[in-house]
Design an enzyme around this catalytic site. Sequence first.
Site, PDB file in Angstrom:
ATOM      1  CG  LEU A  63       6.566 -33.060 -26.099  1.00  0.00           C
ATOM      2  CD1 LEU A  63       7.610 -33.348 -27.172  1.00  0.00           C
ATOM      3  CD2 LEU A  63       5.501 -34.153 -26.082  1.00  0.00           C
ATOM      4  CG  ASN A  94       5.248 -25.279 -20.307  1.00  0.00           C
ATOM      5  OD1 ASN A  94       5.537 -25.954 -21.295  1.00  0.00           O
ATOM      6  ND2 ASN A  94       4.109 -25.428 -19.660  1.00  0.00           N
ATOM      7  CG  ASP A 152       1.257 -22.096 -24.179  1.00  0.00           C
ATOM      8  OD1 ASP A 152       0.246 -21.408 -24.383  1.00  0.00           O
ATOM      9  OD2 ASP A 152       1.221 -23.256 -23.760  1.00  0.00           O
ATOM     10  CG  HIS A 232      -5.099 -22.128 -25.403  1.00  0.00           C
ATOM     11  ND1 HIS A 232      -5.088 -20.778 -25.084  1.00  0.00           N
ATOM     12  CD2 HIS A 232      -4.044 -22.672 -24.743  1.00  0.00           C
ATOM     13  CE1 HIS A 232      -4.085 -20.527 -24.271  1.00  0.00           C
ATOM     14  NE2 HIS A 232      -3.432 -21.659 -24.049  1.00  0.00           N
ATOM     15  CG  ASP A 305      -3.156 -26.486 -24.183  1.00  0.00           C
ATOM     16  OD1 ASP A 305      -1.941 -26.660 -23.940  1.00  0.00           O
ATOM     17  OD2 ASP A 305      -3.889 -25.766 -23.473  1.00  0.00           O
ATOM     18  CG  PHE A 323      -5.034 -24.178 -15.007  1.00  0.00           C
ATOM     19  CD1 PHE A 323      -6.412 -24.009 -14.979  1.00  0.00           C
ATOM     20  CD2 PHE A 323      -4.256 -23.312 -14.253  1.00  0.00           C
ATOM     21  CE1 PHE A 323      -6.999 -23.005 -14.227  1.00  0.00           C
ATOM     22  CE2 PHE A 323      -4.823 -22.301 -13.492  1.00  0.00           C
ATOM     23  CZ  PHE A 323      -6.211 -22.145 -13.472  1.00  0.00           C
ATOM     24  N   GLY A 324      -4.850 -28.215 -17.069  1.00  0.00           N
ATOM     25  CA  GLY A 324      -4.441 -28.960 -18.255  1.00  0.00           C
ATOM     26  C   GLY A 324      -4.992 -30.367 -18.342  1.00  0.00           C
TER      27      GLY A 324
END
Length: 428
Positions: A63, A94, A152, A232, A305, A323-324
Site C-alpha cells: 500500500l 516496505n 518482504d 510468491h 503481490d 519490480f512489481g
Amino acid sequence: MTTIIINVKQVLSNNEIVPCEVKIVDGYITEISETVEATGQEEVLDGKGNIIAPGFVDVHVHLREPGGEAKETIQTGSAAAAKGGYTTIAAMPNTNPVPDNAETLEMINEKINQTGHVHVLPYAAITKGLKGETLSDMAELKAAGAFAFTDDGVGIQTADQMLQAMTQAATLNMSIVAHCEDNSLIHQGVMHDGEVSQKMNLNGIPSVCESVQIARDVLLAEATGCHYHVCHVSTKESVRVIRDAKRAGIHVTAEVTPHHLLLNETDITEADPNVKMNPPLRSKADQQALLVGLLDGTIDFIATDHAPHTEAEKAKGMNQAPFGIVGLETAFALLHTHFVKTGVFTLKQLLDWLTIKPATVFGLSVGELAVGAKADITLLNVSDKWQINKRAFSSKGTNTPFDQWQVVGKPLATLVSGKLVFKEGTYV
C-alpha cells in the site's frame, strides 16, 4: 441495522450453485436460506441473480503509505481491493518509515482506521529498517497490532538471523512470512535466467536463488516450530522443497500469484517493464509446477503481490525500472477466465483459494459465508465479458501486463462488516 440480500446464488462445497437469500444484522450473517422472511423494515440489496461469496482475502499487498504515496495510499489501495472483491488485505512493511517499532505501527493502524475501505492488517518488519542487521522487538510489535513478520522484498540473508527470528516468532505464536532470495545469486538480474533473458541480452535471476533459501528455511522452521510462510513461489524446485517439507510435518505454507499462474518467460516479447516483477516470470515448466502444486495442496492459496509504481518509474526501462505489477482489480477476472472457464479449476476451488484458505492459514475469522460469520461479502458476475482498462483502475498504479485483455466475470459489489463499500464503480 438489518440488511437482506435477495436474488443471489451461493456455491456449495460440491460446486453446485443454488439460489439463496442472506440476512445481515449489525455486521454479521444471521441467516442463509432459500427465502429470508422480511418485516419490511430491513434494507434490501438485490443481487440480480449473481453469485454471493465471502469477501476475498489477500495477505500480500503493498500500500506504500507512509512514504510512497505517489505510488499508492491506504485509501486508494483499499479502494482497489474493494473493487476487486477483497475485504481483508495485509499490507507489507516496505514503507518509510518502516513499521519496525510500536509507534510507527500504531500510526499506520490509525491511518488504516481513518481511510481504509476494507480490513487492512499491517505486517511488521523482521529487521530494523528492513536492513537485515538487527531484529525488531517482536513482542512489542505484536502488542501494537502486527499481523505477522516479514522483510518482504528482501530475503533474510543469514541462517542465524532467520533462526533467531523464527525462535522469537514461535514463542509469540506469530508467523514468519518470507520473500526468499539469496542476494549472492542475483547478479543484477532483472528477469528469469533463461532463453528469453539470453535473447534480450539482459541479466537473469536464477531459479536457485529462491529455492535454496526456502530449503534452508524449512529446516529452521522445523528446528524452531515456527509457522513459516513462503511468499510468491515461482520455481519448480521451490514447489518440490515445500512439498517435501509438508510431507515431513514441517509447518510451512505457501502462496502463488495470479501472474505466475497465467504467464511465463515466453510471454515476454519485448523489454517491457510492466512484465518486470520479483520473482520474475519463469519457464513453462515452472509455470506448470505451480499449477500442479496449487491443485495438490502444496501451495495453499493465491495472493496478488499488488505492487504499484508510478508510470515515470516504470518508464525507466528493464534495467532501471522497479519490480512489481498491480493485481487487486484484475485477479478474479483473470483467474476465472483462464482457469474456471477452461475447466482447470472449479469455481469453488478458486473461491476457496481466495478466501477460506488464506484465512485458515493465518487464523483469521474471515473468508467464510456462514451464519455467525462477519458479513464480509462480494457479489460476482460470472458471465459478462469485459476488457481490462488500466485507466479505469482505482489503484494509483497502472503497471500491469494485462491491460486490454478480454475477460469474463467480475465483482459487482463488496460489503465489509455488512456495509456496502463498493457497488458497480461507486464507493459509499
